[in-house]
Design an enzyme around this catalytic site. Structure first.
Site, PDB file in Angstrom:
ATOM      1  N   GLY A   1       0.851  -1.186   0.000  1.00 21.51           N
ATOM      2  CA  GLY A   1       0.000   0.000   0.000  1.00 21.51           C
ATOM      3  C   GLY A   1       0.886   1.234   0.000  1.00 21.51           C
ATOM      4  N   SER A   2       0.274   2.374   0.192  1.00 23.85           N
ATOM      5  CA  SER A   2       1.037   3.622   0.101  1.00 23.85           C
ATOM      6  C   SER A   2       2.132   3.697   1.153  1.00 23.85           C
ATOM      7  CB  SER A   2       0.085   4.816   0.237  1.00 23.85           C
ATOM      8  OG  SER A   2      -0.670   4.719   1.439  1.00 23.85           O
TER       9      SER A   2
ATOM     10  N   GLU B   1       4.038   1.476   2.214  1.00 24.77           N
ATOM     11  CA  GLU B   1       5.158   0.578   1.953  1.00 24.77           C
ATOM     12  C   GLU B   1       6.034   1.035   0.793  1.00 24.77           C
ATOM     13  OE1 GLU B   1       2.621  -0.670   4.513  1.00 24.77           O
ATOM     14  OE2 GLU B   1       1.862  -0.692   2.457  1.00 24.77           O
TER      15      GLU B   1
ATOM     16  N   GLU C   1      -3.646 -10.285   1.115  1.00 24.65           N
ATOM     17  CA  GLU C   1      -2.586 -10.496   2.100  1.00 24.65           C
ATOM     18  C   GLU C   1      -2.573 -11.923   2.659  1.00 24.65           C
ATOM     19  OE1 GLU C   1      -3.556  -6.109   2.015  1.00 24.65           O
ATOM     20  OE2 GLU C   1      -4.697  -7.983   2.084  1.00 24.65           O
TER      21      GLU C   1
ATOM     22  N   HIS D   1       0.549  -4.265   4.386  1.00 26.14           N
ATOM     23  CA  HIS D   1       0.111  -2.881   4.457  1.00 26.14           C
ATOM     24  C   HIS D   1      -0.544  -2.591   5.802  1.00 26.14           C
ATOM     25  CE1 HIS D   1      -1.258   1.019   3.388  1.00 26.14           C
ATOM     26  NE2 HIS D   1      -2.514   0.693   3.172  1.00 26.14           N
TER      27      HIS D   1
ATOM     28  N   HIS E   1      -7.718 -32.335  18.378  1.00 28.55           N
ATOM     29  CA  HIS E   1      -8.739 -31.565  17.665  1.00 28.55           C
ATOM     30  C   HIS E   1     -10.118 -31.893  18.226  1.00 28.55           C
ATOM     31  CE1 HIS E   1     -10.665 -30.357  13.533  1.00 28.55           C
ATOM     32  NE2 HIS E   1     -10.964 -29.530  14.499  1.00 28.55           N
TER      33      HIS E   1
ATOM     34  N   GLY F   1      -4.897 -25.642  10.492  1.00 26.90           N
ATOM     35  CA  GLY F   1      -6.231 -25.909   9.965  1.00 26.90           C
ATOM     36  C   GLY F   1      -6.906 -24.696   9.369  1.00 26.90           C
TER      37      GLY F   1
END
Length: 522
Positions: free
Chosen positions: A25-26, A28, A47, A70, A280, A398
């Site tokens: 984004g801006s 970065e 992302e 970002h 689990h 998972g």
């Protein structure tokens, strides 16, 4: 004088972190300016996909990898995929842009208020430099913490820091090294050797850390040296032992009572490179069968400390394996492999076993399989024949959305091996934009989408919990062949096993959609 950006770029280049997975984004953009020619920026369209690709790349290479996110929103989007990277112990170095320092307190647009707190408690370390002069040291710490803990780290950097000039002190960061040693003591080795020798009926349980450390062949040698029946620990994210070997007893179930039942009759349970255990399903019962003792060897202090039973040795499992091979008397077993059963069939569509049998018969032995189809686990282990390390990868926590992106990272990290992603239609939607990256880089991945129109594992869990009629488990009307073509990936749909085998024999980037009969993990 050098800028912060120049020093950091030089440090990353010296450490080999020149492949960056990101979605910028801006905030970065100033970090990405003037990247040296040796750097490669791999763009993902979400992302979560970015972190999944980086996770696959880190597991394939065994090295830290840089991720460029970002601010708060982009970092938040990545957190679902980050849970998998945490439990696969992937050394990801997550960096995120921050607003200029003068605007953070004002909560200006794209300011990440209390940025280090956002990723906790998932990451091993999280920080934001107090001054521009501390950025190089902080980047180095993020890299070293990721390496030492084998766990992701997170660093937020205000974007006006990158152009700041630094004095000569900043350059000392470039030559730093941090190393870790964790060999067991002579007393610890002797004690463990004596226990193994004295055990009447010992068993071996292996975790994903064994494969990650490149110990696949050595633990096979150990099992054969002592004729040890061998299980894989519950919820495996990698395969540490050949699944058709005559000593292989399967993947342990993920319930407390079920694990205890499976290990009944063994007086010593030696667990190498795994937590004890990643349960689990809630199936209460005794942690261990009567008359048994458990010894865990892991280099993960957290896994050793939180275990509810047994004795733990925090040490390099590889050193322990070599000591047991050298110091215990042989009770050898000849290497033999159990044949696969005939694949099951179904009244309509293909049974998943037929799909996996076709993969086994058509793909090279060194194929890397990235699997994200929980409802077909039982069918997978019945039909596959995996005899090499680094052949199997599964979302370690998972979290859905791992399969397609991780396959991209695997193909980039191990271009010498074929990569096949086997993904359910429910899972595929979470990381579908990874297809675009695969197409842009022309990666020769085979994506196999198992389409059964349902969240199969969720339906199975509903029956297990006594709630079989919950909504939201049906997903009809998806056409991944058409979706893939929109992203630039050649695709086809198959409905019979002969056509599937023919498609699997072709090469290059492709997606094969297979209509399959719904099954359960069992």
């Amino acid at each position: 004088m050098p800028t912060v950006r120049r020093i950091v770029h030089d440090f990353l280049e010296r450490r080999g972190l020149t492949t960056i997975f990101g979605n910028p984004g801006s905030n970065e953009l100033p970090f990405l300016a003037d990247l040296p020619p040796s750097f490669r920026y791999v763009l993902g369209l979400h992302e979560g996909v970015v972190v999944g690709m980086a996770d696959g790349y880190a597991q394939a290479t065994g090295r830290p990898v840089l991720v460029n996110l970002h601010a708060a929103a982009g970092s938040g989007n990545a957190m679902g995929a980050l849970t998998n990277a945490v439990y696969s112990r992937s050394p990801l170095v997550l960096t995120a842009g921050q607003q200029v320092r003068s605007a953070i307190g004002l909560e200006a647009m794209l300011a990440n208020v209390d940025a280090p707190q956002l990723m906790r408690p998932l990451v091993a370390w999280s920080g934001e430099p107090a001054a521009a002069s501390d950025v190089p040291r902080s980047v180095a710490q993020a890299v070293f913490e990721a390496e030492l803990h084998r766990r992701p780290t997170y660093l937020s950097v205000p974007y006006d820091d990158w152009d700041q000039e630094l004095d000569d002190n900043a350059a000392v960061t470039l030559d730093r090294t941090v190393r870790r040693g964790s060999l067991p003591s002579e007393y610890q080795v002797a004690e463990l050797v004596a226990r193994v020798e004295a055990a009447r009926n010992p068993a071996l349980v292996l975790g994903g850390e064994i494969d990650a450390a490149g110990l696949f062949d050595r633990v096979v040698a150990l099992a054969e040296h002592r004729s040890l029946p061998t299980w894989v620990a519950p919820s495996p994210y990698r395969l540490p032992f050949p699944n058709r070997h005559e000593l292989f007893r399967g993947v342990l179930p993920a319930g407390i009572a079920a694990v205890s039942d499976a290990l009944a009759g063994h007086d010593l349970i030696l667990v190498l490179g795994a937590p004890v255990f990643r349960y689990h399903q809630h199936v209460p019962g005794p942690y261990l069968p009567a008359g048994s003792r458990l010894v865990q060897v892991t280099d993960d202090p957290g896994a050793a400390a939180r275990a509810p039973m047994g004795e733990a040795l925090v040490a390099d499992p590889g050193a322990v394996v070599e000591a047991l091979l050298a110091r215990t008397a042989p009770r050898p077993t000849a290497r033999a492999f159990v044949p696969n059963p005939e694949p099951a069939t179904a009244p309509s569509a293909l049974h998943p076993e037929q799909v996996f049998a076709a993969l086994r018969e058509t793909q090279p032995e060194d194929t890397v399989y990235v699997v994200e189809s929980t409802s077909t686990n039982s069918a997978w282990w019945r039909q596959m024949d995996l005899r090499e390390g680094g052949s199997y990868f599964f979302p370690a926590s998972g979290g859905l959305g791992f399969g397609l992106p991780a396959a991209v990272g695997m193909a980039m990290g191990r271009p010498d091996r074929p990569v096949v992603a086997v993904v359910g239609d429910g899972s595929a939607n979470y990381g579908i934009t990874a297809l675009w990256t695969a197409a842009q880089y022309g990666l020769p991945i085979t994506f196999v989408i198992l389409r059964n129109g349902t969240y199969g594992a969720l339906r199975w869990f509903g029956e297990l919990l006594g709630v079989p009629d919950v909504p939201g488990t049906e997903i009809p009307g998806l056409d991944f062949a058409r979706i893939a073509e929109g992203y630039g990936v050649p695709a086809t749909t198959v409905t019979d096993v002969d056509e599937l085998r023919a498609q699997l024999k072709s090469s290059g980037l492709r997606l094969i959609q297979v209509d399959t009969f719904p099954t359960s993990p069992e």
